[in-house]
Design a protein around this motif. Sequence first.
Motif, PDB file in Angstrom:
ATOM      1  N   ALA A 248      43.523  36.295  62.064  1.00 17.16           N
ATOM      2  CA  ALA A 248      44.580  35.978  61.096  1.00 17.16           C
ATOM      3  C   ALA A 248      44.480  34.529  60.621  1.00 17.16           C
ATOM      4  N   SER A 249      44.206  33.611  61.554  1.00 16.11           N
ATOM      5  CA  SER A 249      44.141  32.188  61.191  1.00 16.11           C
ATOM      6  C   SER A 249      42.913  31.894  60.330  1.00 16.11           C
ATOM      7  N   PHE A 250      41.796  32.545  60.671  1.00 19.92           N
ATOM      8  CA  PHE A 250      40.580  32.392  59.854  1.00 19.92           C
ATOM      9  C   PHE A 250      40.812  32.953  58.453  1.00 19.92           C
ATOM     10  N   GLN A 251      41.344  34.163  58.396  1.00 19.29           N
ATOM     11  CA  GLN A 251      41.588  34.824  57.104  1.00 19.29           C
ATOM     12  C   GLN A 251      42.534  33.987  56.237  1.00 19.29           C
ATOM     13  N   GLU A 252      43.546  33.385  56.881  1.00 21.77           N
ATOM     14  CA  GLU A 252      44.506  32.566  56.148  1.00 21.77           C
ATOM     15  C   GLU A 252      43.811  31.351  55.522  1.00 21.77           C
ATOM     16  N   ALA A 253      42.898  30.729  56.289  1.00 21.05           N
ATOM     17  CA  ALA A 253      42.180  29.553  55.775  1.00 21.05           C
ATOM     18  C   ALA A 253      41.368  29.935  54.537  1.00 21.05           C
ATOM     19  N   VAL A 254      40.662  31.087  54.594  1.00 22.58           N
ATOM     20  CA  VAL A 254      39.849  31.516  53.447  1.00 22.58           C
ATOM     21  C   VAL A 254      40.748  31.811  52.243  1.00 22.58           C
ATOM     22  N   CYS A 255      41.801  32.590  52.478  1.00 24.73           N
ATOM     23  CA  CYS A 255      42.655  33.020  51.361  1.00 24.73           C
ATOM     24  C   CYS A 255      43.433  31.851  50.760  1.00 24.73           C
ATOM     25  N   ASP A 256      43.818  30.902  51.603  1.00 16.75           N
ATOM     26  CA  ASP A 256      44.525  29.709  51.132  1.00 16.75           C
ATOM     27  C   ASP A 256      43.654  28.947  50.126  1.00 16.75           C
ATOM     28  N   VAL A 257      42.406  28.683  50.510  1.00 16.55           N
ATOM     29  CA  VAL A 257      41.512  27.920  49.634  1.00 16.55           C
ATOM     30  C   VAL A 257      41.193  28.700  48.353  1.00 16.55           C
ATOM     31  N   LEU A 258      40.876  29.979  48.510  1.00 14.14           N
ATOM     32  CA  LEU A 258      40.503  30.780  47.328  1.00 14.14           C
ATOM     33  C   LEU A 258      41.641  30.833  46.312  1.00 14.14           C
ATOM     34  N   THR A 273      45.926  34.712  33.058  1.00 12.93           N
ATOM     35  CA  THR A 273      45.407  35.897  33.739  1.00 12.93           C
ATOM     36  C   THR A 273      44.339  35.501  34.753  1.00 12.93           C
ATOM     37  N   LEU A 274      44.543  35.941  35.996  1.00 10.41           N
ATOM     38  CA  LEU A 274      43.525  35.741  37.034  1.00 10.41           C
ATOM     39  C   LEU A 274      43.052  37.116  37.474  1.00 10.41           C
ATOM     40  N   VAL A 275      41.748  37.358  37.358  1.00 10.10           N
ATOM     41  CA  VAL A 275      41.205  38.625  37.834  1.00 10.10           C
ATOM     42  C   VAL A 275      40.353  38.331  39.064  1.00 10.10           C
ATOM     43  N   ILE A 276      40.528  39.138  40.109  1.00 11.18           N
ATOM     44  CA  ILE A 276      39.781  38.915  41.346  1.00 11.18           C
ATOM     45  C   ILE A 276      38.879  40.122  41.578  1.00 11.18           C
ATOM     46  N   GLY A 277      37.605  39.870  41.873  1.00 10.78           N
ATOM     47  CA  GLY A 277      36.663  40.969  42.068  1.00 10.78           C
ATOM     48  C   GLY A 277      35.692  40.690  43.190  1.00 10.78           C
ATOM     49  N   GLY A 278      34.909  41.692  43.564  1.00 15.10           N
ATOM     50  CA  GLY A 278      33.944  41.574  44.663  1.00 15.10           C
ATOM     51  C   GLY A 278      34.563  42.111  45.943  1.00 15.10           C
ATOM     52  N   GLY A 279      33.719  42.378  46.929  1.00 12.71           N
ATOM     53  CA  GLY A 279      34.172  43.032  48.159  1.00 12.71           C
ATOM     54  C   GLY A 279      35.344  42.363  48.843  1.00 12.71           C
ATOM     55  N   VAL A 280      35.392  41.019  48.840  1.00  2.00           N
ATOM     56  CA  VAL A 280      36.471  40.312  49.538  1.00  2.00           C
ATOM     57  C   VAL A 280      37.815  40.505  48.812  1.00  2.00           C
ATOM     58  N   ALA A 281      37.768  40.891  47.548  1.00  2.00           N
ATOM     59  CA  ALA A 281      39.008  41.167  46.799  1.00  2.00           C
ATOM     60  C   ALA A 281      39.734  42.377  47.387  1.00  2.00           C
ATOM     61  N   ALA A 282      39.047  43.126  48.265  1.00  2.00           N
ATOM     62  CA  ALA A 282      39.707  44.245  48.952  1.00  2.00           C
ATOM     63  C   ALA A 282      40.634  43.731  50.054  1.00  2.00           C
ATOM     64  N   ASN A 283      40.537  42.440  50.386  1.00  2.00           N
ATOM     65  CA  ASN A 283      41.323  41.876  51.496  1.00  2.00           C
ATOM     66  C   ASN A 283      42.828  41.884  51.201  1.00  2.00           C
ATOM     67  N   SER A 284      43.593  42.443  52.117  1.00  2.00           N
ATOM     68  CA  SER A 284      45.029  42.632  51.855  1.00  2.00           C
ATOM     69  C   SER A 284      45.767  41.296  51.768  1.00  2.00           C
ATOM     70  N   ARG A 285      45.384  40.315  52.578  1.00  2.17           N
ATOM     71  CA  ARG A 285      46.065  39.023  52.547  1.00  2.17           C
ATOM     72  C   ARG A 285      45.724  38.255  51.265  1.00  2.17           C
ATOM     73  N   LEU A 286      44.466  38.349  50.836  1.00  5.12           N
ATOM     74  CA  LEU A 286      44.077  37.658  49.596  1.00  5.12           C
ATOM     75  C   LEU A 286      44.882  38.204  48.419  1.00  5.12           C
ATOM     76  N   ALA A 288      47.835  39.722  48.510  1.00  6.88           N
ATOM     77  CA  ALA A 288      49.257  39.385  48.620  1.00  6.88           C
ATOM     78  C   ALA A 288      49.510  37.910  48.312  1.00  6.88           C
ATOM     79  N   LEU A 289      48.677  37.036  48.872  1.00  8.07           N
ATOM     80  CA  LEU A 289      48.875  35.596  48.688  1.00  8.07           C
ATOM     81  C   LEU A 289      48.661  35.195  47.221  1.00  8.07           C
ATOM     82  N   ALA A 290      47.655  35.788  46.588  1.00 10.71           N
ATOM     83  CA  ALA A 290      47.393  35.475  45.180  1.00 10.71           C
ATOM     84  C   ALA A 290      48.606  35.855  44.327  1.00 10.71           C
ATOM     85  N   GLU A 291      49.137  37.046  44.567  1.00 13.63           N
ATOM     86  CA  GLU A 291      50.307  37.512  43.804  1.00 13.63           C
ATOM     87  C   GLU A 291      51.500  36.586  44.011  1.00 13.63           C
ATOM     88  N   GLN A 292      51.731  36.282  45.293  1.00 18.14           N
ATOM     89  CA  GLN A 292      52.898  35.480  45.666  1.00 18.14           C
ATOM     90  C   GLN A 292      52.824  34.090  45.030  1.00 18.14           C
TER      91      GLN A 292
END
Length: 348
Positions: A248-258, A273-286, A288-292
Amino acid sequence: MADEPLILGIETSCDETGVGIVRGHTLLADALASSVEEHARFGGVVPEVASRAHLEAIVPTMDRALSEAGVTLADIDAIAVTSGPGLAGALLVGVAAAKGYALAAEKPVYGVNHLAAHVAVDTLEHGPLPEPAIALLVSGGHSSLLLVDDLARGVTPLGATIDDAAGEAFDKVARLLGLPFPGGPPIDREARAGDAAAIAFPRGLTAAKDLAAHRYDFSFSGLKTAVARWVEARQRAGEPVPVADVAASFQEAVCDVLTTKALAACRANGIETLVIGGGVAANSRLRALAEQRAEKYGIRVRVPRPKLCTDNGAMVAALGSHLVAAGVAPSRLDLPADSALPLTTVSV
Ligand code: KG4
Ligand code: ZN
């Protein structure tokens, strides 16, 4: 609409053999054969194994897509294929197949950029992409921020990773936590039960001194090393590793920066408009955080459903459809498989 062109897309740049069929922005078929299990025990994709698997899978996957869509090759108006970037041998299988089918059925062929296809696929879910848009592309091989002013003719790179790709970081951290390959999905799963604030892992290239030269660039290698050191220290002390908290802490660091950098690019360019693509865009935290975070600035985030984020043939068909609609000329029949195709080349 029935009078829109029917486009078939072939994807073989990595470990997924994909054939998709679209009419305009409507997805009709998305057939996929994956060799991921053959690579799992090596902890990464083995190029020779991937090429052989594509050779075995390409014709059956093609047949499956046509039957899923209820059409024949004769009905297809154009064939699009990933020309690059990707694994050379793997790309060659798709490009050779596309040429063979195009020649046999007398169809135009479009050699397209895999990364632009990761952006175009969102049109299948959310309709035409407003331009200009900012695209955040995060996969196993790439992490880039792009200004998309005309997806049919060119995109402007704003920044990219200077070391590991975001997906690569997920794969490497999963490995050191004893989770299976590819690492994104199991980390995403583990993180749900963990505390994202448990460990303060570093956010690469976000310090003021780094922002001057690397405003929209990413770095994940320091983060990966920090996770490794943290886990090793625990193991040396004979203490159990709290896998969910580390994930969770690792994922948060990646999603925070992205999300921080992607939204900064939107705001600096006045883009909504921000469009996110590629395999990591499947990440649930990325997602949610992007939307928020985007909501605060009135920025709309578009992310396709997870199955369309990871590699597939539909994304190639979607880009092909966009090129045809924009009146872009087809490729020559001697189009290359180019493992290092630059991001700025949308079609060859
Ligand atoms: O786009 P993709 O299917 O292939 C490339 O073009 O590289 O991306 C694969 C990458 C892998 O590194 C995988 O771990 C990551 O996408 N991935 C995820 C998730 N699903 C796949 N990363 C984080 N969270 C996920 N849910
Ligand atoms: Zn990809």
